[in-house]
Write a protein that holds these residues in place. Structure first.
Motif, mmCIF file in Angstrom:
data_model
loop_
_atom_site.group_PDB
_atom_site.id
_atom_site.type_symbol
_atom_site.label_atom_id
_atom_site.label_comp_id
_atom_site.label_asym_id
_atom_site.label_seq_id
_atom_site.Cartn_x
_atom_site.Cartn_y
_atom_site.Cartn_z
ATOM 1 N N ALA A 170 -5.081 -12.551 2.641
ATOM 2 C CA ALA A 170 -5.094 -11.662 3.810
ATOM 3 C C ALA A 170 -3.740 -11.668 4.513
ATOM 4 O O ALA A 170 -3.229 -10.617 4.920
ATOM 5 N N LEU A 171 -3.125 -12.838 4.626
ATOM 6 C CA LEU A 171 -1.802 -12.945 5.274
ATOM 7 C C LEU A 171 -0.739 -12.212 4.461
ATOM 8 O O LEU A 171 0.126 -11.528 5.024
ATOM 9 N N LEU A 172 -0.778 -12.341 3.145
ATOM 10 C CA LEU A 172 0.205 -11.665 2.295
ATOM 11 C C LEU A 172 0.122 -10.150 2.451
ATOM 12 O O LEU A 172 1.155 -9.469 2.562
ATOM 13 N N TYR A 173 -1.092 -9.619 2.495
ATOM 14 C CA TYR A 173 -1.241 -8.175 2.671
ATOM 15 C C TYR A 173 -0.824 -7.743 4.083
ATOM 16 O O TYR A 173 -0.252 -6.658 4.265
ATOM 17 N N ALA A 174 -1.091 -8.585 5.060
ATOM 18 C CA ALA A 174 -0.699 -8.255 6.440
ATOM 19 C C ALA A 174 0.823 -8.209 6.570
ATOM 20 O O ALA A 174 1.383 -7.332 7.243
ATOM 21 N N ILE A 175 1.503 -9.137 5.915
ATOM 22 C CA ILE A 175 2.969 -9.212 6.001
ATOM 23 C C ILE A 175 3.628 -8.052 5.248
ATOM 24 O O ILE A 175 4.596 -7.445 5.725
ATOM 25 N N PHE A 176 3.125 -7.752 4.062
ATOM 26 C CA PHE A 176 3.780 -6.761 3.190
ATOM 27 C C PHE A 176 3.018 -5.441 3.097
ATOM 28 O O PHE A 176 3.174 -4.708 2.124
ATOM 29 N N TRP A 177 2.203 -5.135 4.082
ATOM 30 C CA TRP A 177 1.375 -3.923 4.021
ATOM 31 C C TRP A 177 2.200 -2.676 3.733
ATOM 32 O O TRP A 177 1.869 -1.853 2.877
ATOM 33 N N PRO A 206 -2.960 3.915 -6.099
ATOM 34 C CA PRO A 206 -3.293 4.932 -5.095
ATOM 35 C C PRO A 206 -3.671 4.385 -3.715
ATOM 36 O O PRO A 206 -4.825 4.438 -3.294
ATOM 37 N N GLY A 207 -2.692 3.865 -3.002
ATOM 38 C CA GLY A 207 -2.863 3.490 -1.605
ATOM 39 C C GLY A 207 -3.980 2.509 -1.346
ATOM 40 O O GLY A 207 -4.162 1.518 -2.057
ATOM 41 N N ILE A 208 -4.778 2.794 -0.307
ATOM 42 C CA ILE A 208 -5.835 1.889 0.135
ATOM 43 C C ILE A 208 -6.932 1.729 -0.916
ATOM 44 O O ILE A 208 -7.683 0.739 -0.905
ATOM 45 N N ALA A 209 -7.016 2.684 -1.844
ATOM 46 C CA ALA A 209 -8.013 2.587 -2.917
ATOM 47 C C ALA A 209 -7.790 1.348 -3.787
ATOM 48 O O ALA A 209 -8.708 0.879 -4.466
ATOM 49 N N ILE A 268 0.852 -1.187 0.000
ATOM 50 C CA ILE A 268 0.000 0.000 0.000
ATOM 51 C C ILE A 268 0.890 1.240 0.000
ATOM 52 O O ILE A 268 1.599 1.518 0.979
ATOM 53 N N LEU A 269 0.880 1.974 -1.098
ATOM 54 C CA LEU A 269 1.758 3.138 -1.256
ATOM 55 C C LEU A 269 1.120 4.383 -0.639
ATOM 56 O O LEU A 269 -0.100 4.544 -0.654
ATOM 57 N N ASP A 270 1.962 5.267 -0.092
ATOM 58 C CA ASP A 270 1.421 6.540 0.412
ATOM 59 C C ASP A 270 1.586 7.623 -0.663
ATOM 60 O O ASP A 270 2.225 7.415 -1.690
ATOM 61 N N ARG A 271 1.011 8.785 -0.396
ATOM 62 C CA ARG A 271 0.971 9.843 -1.414
ATOM 63 C C ARG A 271 2.351 10.355 -1.809
ATOM 64 O O ARG A 271 2.527 10.934 -2.884
#
Length: 543
Positions: free
Chosen positions: A536-543, A244-247, A232-235
């Motif tokens: 879900a685990l992949l996103y949790a690890i590499f958020w 675009p991030g959480i979008a 998840i990238l920031d601005r």
């Protein structure tokens, strides 16, 4: 490439063409008909469907383009793959039961069932144009560019020869055999693709540290380029406009994936050719598991090249690396990442295997798209408008002629893409002009009984205007956000027009569904839950 590399590559080409011609041969006393040519006789088992879905999906724009985006963006680009795994579950559970129950050949055919023939024809022409001038053209261009880099000097001197060579391999079996030849050769092609991809990644990881070893290489990668492992990238990230991030999780990525996996002819056609609905759904789950693996073989190589490119002078910097990735205008040529990695790190034999895997990915996607262009033109334009009484032989021959014309066209257009910086992002952005409107029409047509033909036509036409307006530079909207807002506004327009033009509770052509239609078997359910947990685990690890 050495003699053994060329021998391996040549053996692959002959094997694929041989298998394609053999599995699609006409049985004695049986004339190949439309169902045989366009839907493989509705005989595909789950493992062939899953493999064929991935082979059709993973092509040059994924391997070359996503590796280039891995270099530029990092692991965040893997959202296209991991979110696709979840999307496939939705398609398998909620869309396939309706499509298969309607006994469709093409996605535009559903539009005729639900709305009218005029809208079906408009969308059929649109899809043919999109496949030929965007999908086919980018696949064959990136494939030829990769072969030019690996086999030649990368200066474009072999580009035309590679374009023609790839076209001839795809044409050799797909034009004659149809979907049957495409799907069964895809089983071998996806096996080779995964094997070749893992070989490339593991050898590169082993060689980026003096100590060697895959785990040491990955640890080094994470230490040196930790910023490339954020999903998840920031601005502040220069690539925020692309992801675009959480979008990415709650916005436009869903539009891109649902359109691609649910309403894309050359993808969904494999599931329509299944022995049964249950078989198609198991094939979907198999493909979803494979999607979770794809970033390891298409994104990680791009990050490896980024680390090597950024090595400071005086370290283990590879001589001439800046020349390979620097264009004449000084910008970075990201899409050279994967071909360069193959050229530098793979030994004779392995190089031939991986080049064959790359060619397999390109050829399988070319063959898939050609068959889908042929299917749409023949079933949605030729038979209804040009030859209403066409025999099976005439129908099949028209499919072959259509595919041949599409192939020649894309070979002629492909060289025009040489100045595009990230071809994968180019595909997503320009497909995104039309995909939200089409997705809105399909979703409303499927799941809201009051949707009218007039509402659908107003919606699909206004969606293009909305998409163009949202591209105004002063808005500074990332293109995934543009797609999301376009979808929402198009749904509002379809609903508004339908409510004002349809006083009845439902449209006469509304789709009627029952709860039993969406019941799925144990294999699908267990696989779906496993995929959701892993994602879900992949996103949790590499958020």
């Amino acid at each position: 490439m050495t003699g053994i590399d060329i021998a391996v590559f040549t053996a692959y080409c002959l094997l694929i063409v041989g298998i394609g011609l053999w599995v699609s041969r006409e049985k004695e006393g049986h004339q190949k008909n439309a169902e045989d040519y366009f839907l493989a006789g509705k005989s595909l088992p789950w493992w062939a469907i899953g493999a064929s879905l991935i082979a059709a999906n993973i092509s040059a724009e994924q391997i070359i383009g996503m590796s280039g985006s891995g270099f530029a963006v990092g692991l965040a680009i893997a959202s296209y793959e991991w979110m696709a795994a979840i999307t496939l579950i939705i398609v398998g559970k909620y869309l396939l039961p309706i499509f298969i129950e309607k006994k469709l050949y093409t996605i535009p055919e559903f539009i005729e069932h639900r709305f009218n023939t005029t809208l079906k024809t408009i969308l059929a022409i649109f899809w043919i144009g999109l496949f030929v001038f965007v999908n086919l053209t980018t696949v064959i261009f990136l494939g030829a560019k990769a072969l030019d880099t690996i086999m030649g000097t990368g200066d474009g001197s072999l580009l035309i020869y590679a374009l023609v060579g790839l076209a001839l391999i795809a044409a050799a079996y797909s034009l004659y055999g149809g979907l049957s030849a495409v799907a069964w050769t895809d089983v071998l092609q996806v096996s080779l693709l995964v094997l070749g991809g893992f070989v490339t990644t593991f050898i590169a990881l082993h060689n980026i540290t003096p100590e060697g070893g895959i785990f040491n290489g990955f640890a080094h990668l994470y230490d040196v380029a930790g910023e490339k492992f954020h999903m998840i990238l920031d601005r502040s990230n220069p690539e925020y406009a692309n992801l675009p991030g959480i979008a990415v999780l709650i916005g436009g990525m869903w539009v891109a994936n649902l359109y691609y996996w649910g309403f894309n002819q050359y993808i969904i056609q494999r599931t329509l050719a299944a022995k049964s609905l249950k078989e198609a759904q198991k094939g979907i789950i198999f493909a979803a598991f494979l999607k979770l693996l794809i970033p390891l073989i298409v994104v990680i190589p791009g990050i490896i090249v980024y680390v090597l490119y950024m090595q400071p002078e005086g370290t283990a910097q590879i001589p001439g690396i800046f020349d390979v990735f620097t264009k004449a205008d000084g910008s970075v040529n990201y899409d050279n990442a994967y071909p360069w990695l193959i050229k530098v790190f793979l030994s004779p034999g392995f190089k031939g295997l991986v080049v064959a895997a790359l060619a397999a990915a390109i050829v399988s996607s070319l063959a898939s798209m050609l068959n889908s262009v042929a299917t749409i033109f023949t079933m949605d334009i030729y038979r209804p408008y040009i030859n209403k009484n066409a025999t099976d032989k005439q129908t099949v021959n028209m499919g072959r002629i259509t595919a041949a014309v599409a192939l020649v066209t894309c070979v002629l257009v492909a060289p025009q893409l040489q100045n595009v910086p990230q071809v994968f992002q180019y595909i997503q952005e320009y497909t995104g002009l039309v995909s939200p409107g089409i997705l809105a029409v399909f979703m409303m047509g499927l799941f809201w009984k009051k949707t009218t033909t007039q509402g659908a036509i107003y919606g699909v036409l206004s969606s293009i205007v909305i998409a163009l307006l949202l591209k105004v530079p002063s808005l500074e909207l990332p293109f995934l956000d543009q797609m999301y807002y376009t979808l929402i506004l198009t749904i509002v327009i379809i609903a508004g027009v339908s409510l004002t033009t349809n006083p009845a509770d439902e449209d006469p052509k509304a789709i009627h569904t029952t709860a039993s239609m969406f019941k799925t078997g144990p294999a699908f359910n267990i696989g779906a839950y496993a995929i959701l947990i892993i994602t879900a685990l992949l996103y949790a690890i590499f958020w």
